[in-house]
Design a protein around this motif. Structure first.
Motif, PDB file in Angstrom:
ATOM      1  N   ARG A   5       0.816  -1.202   0.000  1.00 22.66           N
ATOM      2  CA  ARG A   5       0.000   0.000   0.000  1.00 22.66           C
ATOM      3  C   ARG A   5       0.857   1.261   0.000  1.00 22.66           C
ATOM      4  NH1 ARG A   5      -2.732  -3.708   3.187  1.00 22.66           N
ATOM      5  NH2 ARG A   5      -4.723  -4.323   2.297  1.00 22.66           N
ATOM      6  N   ALA A   8       0.567   3.436  -3.056  1.00 21.36           N
ATOM      7  CA  ALA A   8      -0.587   4.290  -3.146  1.00 21.36           C
ATOM      8  C   ALA A   8      -1.627   3.751  -4.031  1.00 21.36           C
ATOM      9  CB  ALA A   8      -0.382   5.643  -3.676  1.00 21.36           C
ATOM     10  N   THR A  10      -3.865   3.007  -4.841  1.00 19.75           N
ATOM     11  CA  THR A  10      -4.493   2.513  -4.741  1.00 19.75           C
ATOM     12  C   THR A  10      -4.783   2.302  -5.510  1.00 19.75           C
ATOM     13  OG1 THR A  10      -4.648   2.321  -4.097  1.00 19.75           O
ATOM     14  CG2 THR A  10      -5.757   2.240  -4.117  1.00 19.75           C
ATOM     15  N   SER A  13      -4.313   2.955  -5.040  1.00 23.96           N
ATOM     16  CA  SER A  13      -4.818   3.398  -5.057  1.00 23.96           C
ATOM     17  C   SER A  13      -5.049   3.615  -5.180  1.00 23.96           C
ATOM     18  CB  SER A  13      -4.718   3.460  -5.031  1.00 23.96           C
ATOM     19  OG  SER A  13      -4.350   3.692  -5.114  1.00 23.96           O
ATOM     20  N   MET A 233      -6.748   5.389   4.106  1.00 27.57           N
ATOM     21  CA  MET A 233      -6.118   6.416   3.292  1.00 27.57           C
ATOM     22  C   MET A 233      -7.036   7.619   3.152  1.00 27.57           C
ATOM     23  SD  MET A 233      -4.371   6.100  -0.483  1.00 27.57           S
ATOM     24  CE  MET A 233      -5.869   5.663  -1.348  1.00 27.57           C
ATOM     25  N   LEU A 246      -2.308  13.187  -0.225  1.00 31.27           N
ATOM     26  CA  LEU A 246      -2.643  11.839   0.226  1.00 31.27           C
ATOM     27  C   LEU A 246      -2.064  11.621   1.610  1.00 31.27           C
ATOM     28  CD1 LEU A 246      -1.570   9.935  -3.002  1.00 31.27           C
ATOM     29  CD2 LEU A 246      -3.925  10.231  -2.254  1.00 31.27           C
ATOM     30  N   LYS A 247      -2.778  10.873   2.436  1.00 29.91           N
ATOM     31  CA  LYS A 247      -2.249  10.394   3.702  1.00 29.91           C
ATOM     32  C   LYS A 247      -2.535   8.901   3.780  1.00 29.91           C
ATOM     33  CE  LYS A 247      -2.824  14.711   6.286  1.00 29.91           C
ATOM     34  NZ  LYS A 247      -3.498  15.373   7.445  1.00 29.91           N
ATOM     35  N   MET A 248      -1.504   8.120   4.098  1.00 33.29           N
ATOM     36  CA  MET A 248      -1.637   6.672   4.163  1.00 33.29           C
ATOM     37  C   MET A 248      -1.340   6.208   5.583  1.00 33.29           C
ATOM     38  SD  MET A 248       0.258   5.573   0.653  1.00 33.29           S
ATOM     39  CE  MET A 248      -0.100   6.434  -0.874  1.00 33.29           C
ATOM     40  N   ASN A 249      -2.311   5.571   6.213  1.00 38.36           N
ATOM     41  CA  ASN A 249      -2.186   5.106   7.579  1.00 38.36           C
ATOM     42  C   ASN A 249      -1.894   3.611   7.579  1.00 38.36           C
ATOM     43  OD1 ASN A 249      -2.376   4.468  10.270  1.00 38.36           O
ATOM     44  ND2 ASN A 249      -4.364   5.422  10.589  1.00 38.36           N
TER      45      ASN A 249
END
Length: 271
Positions: A5, A8, A10, A13, A233, A246-249
């Motif tokens: 991840r 991103a 995704t 992301s 996210m 973006l912030k990815m936790n």
């Protein structure tokens, strides 16, 4: 230390860093092919955790072809952990998704310290959204995709359409080609529309001068019964498909990505 991840998506992301395709039954939202550069740093929310610092850069491009969308994301980071040691990571992800959202190919190469992970395969969907994915690496494996599954580009278009319609909670099953070898349930929470003057990202380029929505996304394995997300996210998703922040936790720490440079990519001259 880091899962896929960190790419991103995704996938993500990444998920989120995608340009539009037309998914079945959805409006033809016109979004912008583009190339972007982001800085990667430790999020302020991670203070006091096991990771002391993150320093890196991510480049991303999404390009329209006559039959689909090519997405490329390349992230390089140096992570400093609590004992003072550093870990170098590089993560390269590429994918192709057909214009109708039915065909998908993916490949990623992640190197962390002295280890590496290579993923490669393809997938297809039937008209009802069910389908299957075949992994070629790291081993041969076939995965069933539930009815209603979307690939990443179609998912992003669907999310923006939902945001335009005023939807607040938008769950959907998404397949990216991740290390977990299965599709995921992605539950997106959509905030109020933010006009360009308020999000303040216009200095990144003309494509960042429009408005958009804050999205908070929670990712769940579809086989899990715990109800606890494996990853979360945040993204500021502009209506033209650009994500400016973006912030990815990852659980024990989080990263922040801020756009620095953004440029358009020409659309192809197709017959």
């Amino acid at each position: 230390m880091l899962s896929r991840r960190a790419i991103a998506t995704t996938a993500i992301s990444a998920a989120v860093l995608f340009v539009a395709a037309i998914s079945p039954g959805q409006a033809a939202t016109q979004l912008a092919p583009h190339r972007a550069i982001y800085t990667v740093s430790l999020s302020p929310e991670s203070a006091g955790g096991p990771v002391l610092d993150v320093d890196g850069v991510m480049s991303m491009s999404i390009e329209e072809t006559c039959d689909g969308w090519i997405f490329t994301q390349d992230m390089k980071t140096v992570i400093t952990i609590e004992n003072g040691n550093t870990v170098n990571q590089s993560a390269l992800f590429t994918s192709w998704e057909s214009l109708d959202g039915q065909q998908y190919r993916f490949a990623s190469h992640i190197k962390t310290g002295g280890g590496q992970l290579i993923l490669r395969g393809d997938a297809h969907l039937n008209q009802d959204g069910s389908g299957s994915a075949t992994y070629r690496e790291p081993q041969e494996a076939e995965v069933d995709l539930p009815k209603g599954t979307l690939f990443p580009v179609s998912h992003t278009t669907w999310l923006i359409d939902e945001a335009k319609a005023g939807t607040r909670s938008a769950p959907r099953i998404v397949f990216t080609g991740a290390e977990d070898l299965e599709a995921e349930l992605v539950n997106a929470f959509i905030g109020d529309f933010i006009v360009a003057l308020d999000h303040g990202a216009g200095n990144a380029g003309e494509l960042a001068t429009g408005g958009g929505w804050p999205l908070t996304m929670a990712f769940y394995p579809i086989t899990s019964g715990t109800g606890v997300p494996t990853f979360e996210m945040y993204a500021l998703q502009l209506e033209n498909g650009v994500s400016t922040e973006l912030k990815m936790n990852f659980g024990d720490f989080a990263t922040r990505l801020l756009i620095q440079r953004l440029e358009p990519i020409d659309r192809p001259a197709c017959p």
